[in-house]
Design a protein around this motif. Structure first.
Motif, mmCIF file in Angstrom:
data_model
loop_
_atom_site.group_PDB
_atom_site.id
_atom_site.type_symbol
_atom_site.label_atom_id
_atom_site.label_comp_id
_atom_site.label_asym_id
_atom_site.label_seq_id
_atom_site.Cartn_x
_atom_site.Cartn_y
_atom_site.Cartn_z
ATOM 1 N N ARG A 148 -8.829 -4.642 -5.029
ATOM 2 C CA ARG A 148 -8.719 -4.485 -3.562
ATOM 3 C C ARG A 148 -9.276 -2.994 -3.507
ATOM 4 N N ALA A 149 -10.163 -3.150 -2.371
ATOM 5 C CA ALA A 149 -11.172 -2.025 -2.183
ATOM 6 C C ALA A 149 -9.977 -0.708 -1.617
ATOM 7 N N ARG A 150 -10.151 0.366 -2.142
ATOM 8 C CA ARG A 150 -9.435 1.790 -1.602
ATOM 9 C C ARG A 150 -10.382 2.684 -1.217
ATOM 10 N N PRO A 151 -10.322 3.061 0.441
ATOM 11 C CA PRO A 151 -11.331 3.817 1.026
ATOM 12 C C PRO A 151 -11.081 5.270 0.121
ATOM 13 N N GLY A 152 -12.287 6.017 0.213
ATOM 14 C CA GLY A 152 -12.248 7.191 -0.447
ATOM 15 C C GLY A 152 -12.739 7.365 -2.027
ATOM 16 N N ARG A 153 -12.536 6.285 -2.679
ATOM 17 C CA ARG A 153 -12.759 6.067 -4.108
ATOM 18 C C ARG A 153 -14.246 6.405 -4.184
ATOM 19 N N ALA A 154 -14.952 5.743 -3.505
ATOM 20 C CA ALA A 154 -16.654 5.741 -3.689
ATOM 21 C C ALA A 154 -16.970 7.147 -3.605
ATOM 22 N N ARG A 155 -16.617 7.880 -2.855
ATOM 23 C CA ARG A 155 -16.936 9.416 -2.786
ATOM 24 C C ARG A 155 -16.772 10.000 -3.970
ATOM 25 N N GLU A 156 -15.607 9.798 -4.375
ATOM 26 C CA GLU A 156 -14.792 10.465 -5.750
ATOM 27 C C GLU A 156 -15.766 10.241 -6.655
ATOM 28 N N PHE A 157 -16.435 9.228 -6.927
ATOM 29 C CA PHE A 157 -17.329 8.906 -8.150
ATOM 30 C C PHE A 157 -18.861 9.204 -7.781
ATOM 31 N N GLY A 158 -19.028 9.460 -6.610
ATOM 32 C CA GLY A 158 -20.361 9.824 -6.199
ATOM 33 C C GLY A 158 -21.309 8.372 -5.975
ATOM 34 N N LEU A 159 -20.698 7.397 -5.420
ATOM 35 C CA LEU A 159 -21.287 6.014 -5.300
ATOM 36 C C LEU A 159 -21.873 5.701 -4.132
ATOM 37 N N THR A 160 -23.385 5.152 -3.937
ATOM 38 C CA THR A 160 -23.629 4.895 -2.502
ATOM 39 C C THR A 160 -23.056 3.541 -2.407
ATOM 40 N N PHE A 161 -23.329 3.134 -0.850
ATOM 41 C CA PHE A 161 -22.933 1.981 -0.426
ATOM 42 C C PHE A 161 -23.692 0.696 -1.221
ATOM 43 N N ARG A 162 -24.978 1.078 -1.595
ATOM 44 C CA ARG A 162 -25.532 0.036 -2.062
ATOM 45 C C ARG A 162 -25.215 -0.278 -3.588
ATOM 46 N N GLU A 163 -24.659 0.796 -4.224
ATOM 47 C CA GLU A 163 -24.299 0.830 -5.521
ATOM 48 C C GLU A 163 -22.752 0.004 -5.384
ATOM 49 N N THR A 195 -27.862 1.019 -13.991
ATOM 50 C CA THR A 195 -28.155 2.141 -14.929
ATOM 51 C C THR A 195 -27.569 3.383 -14.426
ATOM 52 N N HIS A 196 -27.738 3.582 -13.165
ATOM 53 C CA HIS A 196 -27.399 4.819 -12.394
ATOM 54 C C HIS A 196 -25.769 4.576 -12.292
ATOM 55 N N ILE A 197 -25.142 3.459 -12.047
ATOM 56 C CA ILE A 197 -23.651 3.255 -11.852
ATOM 57 C C ILE A 197 -23.249 3.298 -13.412
ATOM 58 N N PHE A 198 -23.679 2.911 -14.180
ATOM 59 C CA PHE A 198 -22.993 3.223 -15.694
ATOM 60 C C PHE A 198 -22.790 4.654 -15.967
ATOM 61 N N ASP A 199 -23.999 5.422 -15.500
ATOM 62 C CA ASP A 199 -24.019 6.801 -15.861
ATOM 63 C C ASP A 199 -22.713 7.779 -14.982
ATOM 64 N N LYS A 200 -22.736 7.278 -13.697
ATOM 65 C CA LYS A 200 -21.512 7.813 -12.731
ATOM 66 C C LYS A 200 -20.334 7.615 -13.249
ATOM 67 N N LEU A 201 -20.023 6.308 -13.873
ATOM 68 C CA LEU A 201 -18.626 5.742 -14.071
ATOM 69 C C LEU A 201 -18.242 6.128 -15.526
ATOM 70 N N GLY A 202 -19.412 6.364 -16.175
ATOM 71 C CA GLY A 202 -18.998 6.309 -17.748
ATOM 72 C C GLY A 202 -18.871 5.213 -18.540
ATOM 73 N N VAL A 203 -19.151 4.120 -18.093
ATOM 74 C CA VAL A 203 -18.899 2.693 -18.717
ATOM 75 C C VAL A 203 -20.380 2.472 -19.220
ATOM 76 N N SER A 204 -20.302 1.342 -20.351
ATOM 77 C CA SER A 204 -21.584 0.921 -20.971
ATOM 78 C C SER A 204 -21.610 -0.477 -21.033
ATOM 79 N N SER A 205 -20.814 -1.213 -20.374
ATOM 80 C CA SER A 205 -21.162 -2.776 -20.140
ATOM 81 C C SER A 205 -20.509 -3.308 -18.989
ATOM 82 N N ARG A 206 -20.873 -4.548 -18.622
ATOM 83 C CA ARG A 206 -20.678 -5.141 -17.349
ATOM 84 C C ARG A 206 -19.170 -5.475 -17.149
ATOM 85 N N LEU A 207 -18.695 -5.632 -18.379
ATOM 86 C CA LEU A 207 -17.155 -6.007 -18.390
ATOM 87 C C LEU A 207 -16.341 -4.593 -18.264
#
Length: 221
Positions: A148-163, A195-207
Motif C-alpha cells: 500500500r503506497a504511503r504518500p511522502g515516504r518517497a521524499r523521505e528516502f530521496g527517491l524519484t518517480f522513476r525509481e 544501483t542508485h535505489i540500493f544505495d539510497k535504501l541500504g539494501v543489497s538484494s531484490r528480495l
C-alpha cells in the motif's frame, strides 16, 4: 596445507522428535555442518540460541509455548547474530512475508529434498536470502496484496518517480528486461537505477528491496 573451514553450527527447533532426529542425522552427514542442539518449542529455541550461539537456527513456525514468528520477533529485538531459516510443513503467503520482515533469511518446506535444505543453509551462510521456486511465487503474490503506497515516504528516502516505478515492478516480480520493456528503458539503464535505489535504501538484494518497499509503503500503481 589449506586451513579447514569452521563447520556451520546449527540449532534445530521443532516439536516433533522423530523429525528432529532424522534431520540431525542428515545434517551431521555433511562434513561442513555441526548440529549443536535441539529445541522443542520457541521459548527453548531462544534460550538455546543464546547459550549455544549457533550460526543457523532451523525454526518450525507451529510450535507450543512460543510460536516461530514470536521467536523471530524476540530474536530480532535482541540483535542476535543467528541466521534463521523457517522450516515448515505448510506456510501461508502472509506468514512468509511476516517471517522475512522479522528477520528470517530463508524458507524451506519440510517436503523439500535434503539437498534443497543444504543449499539453503550454505546460501544463507554466504549472506544471501534463500527461497524455493514455489515460495518465491507465493512471496510475490503476497507482496502485491500487502503493498500500500504511503504518500511522502518517497521524499523521505530521496527517491524519484522513476525509481518508484522500478521498485513497484520489482515487487511485482519482473526481471530487469521486463521492467525495461514496461518503461521503455534499456536493461543497462534499469540496472543503473537499481544501483542508485540500493544505495539510497541500504539494501543489497531484490528480495530485501521488495520487503523494504512493502514495509515502508513505497509501491505505486
Amino acid at each position: 596445507m589449506a586451513a579447514t573451514r569452521p563447520r556451520v553450527r546449527i540449532l534445530i527447533a521443532d516439536d516433533h522428535p522423530i523429525f528432529s532426529e532424522s534431520l540431525r542425522k542428515l545434517l551431521q552427514a555433511e562434513s561442513d555442518f555441526q548440529v549443536v542442539g535441539e529445541a522443542a518449542d520457541g521459548a527453548e529455541a531462544l534460550e538455546r540460541a543464546r547459550s549455544l550461539k549457533p550460526h543457523i537456527l532451523l525454526l518450525d513456525l507451529a510450535m507450543p509455548r512460543l510460536g516461530g514468528l514470536e521467536a523471530l520477533r524476540e530474536l530480532g529485538a535482541t540483535s542476535s547474530p543467528v541466521r534463521s531459516v523457517v522450516l515448515s510443513a505448510a506456510i501461508r503467503k502472509e506468514d512468509i512475508v511476516k517471517a522475512l520482515q522479522l528477520g528470517a533469511r530463508g524458507v524451506v518446506l519440510k517436503d523439500a529434498g535434503s539437498h534443497i535444505l543444504f543449499e539453503c543453509i550454505r546460501s544463507v551462510m554466504a549472506g544471501d536470502y534463500w527461497m524455493g521456486r514455489e515460495t518465491v511465487a507465493d512471496l510475490v503474490h503476497a507482496l502485491r496484496s500487502l503493498s500500500r503506497a504511503r504518500p511522502g515516504r518517497a521524499r523521505e528516502f530521496g527517491l524519484t518517480f522513476r525509481e518508484l516505478e522500478i521498485i513497484s515492478h520489482i515487487v511485482a516480480g519482473l526481471s530487469n528486461k521486463e521492467i525495461g520493456q514496461q518503461l521503455s528503458l534499456s536493461e543497462e539503464t534499469v540496472k543503473s537505477h537499481l544501483t542508485h535505489i540500493f544505495d539510497k535504501l541500504g539494501v543489497s538484494s531484490r528480495l530485501e528491496l521488495a520487503l523494504f518497499a512493502t514495509h515502508h509503503g513505497l509501491v505505486i500503481g
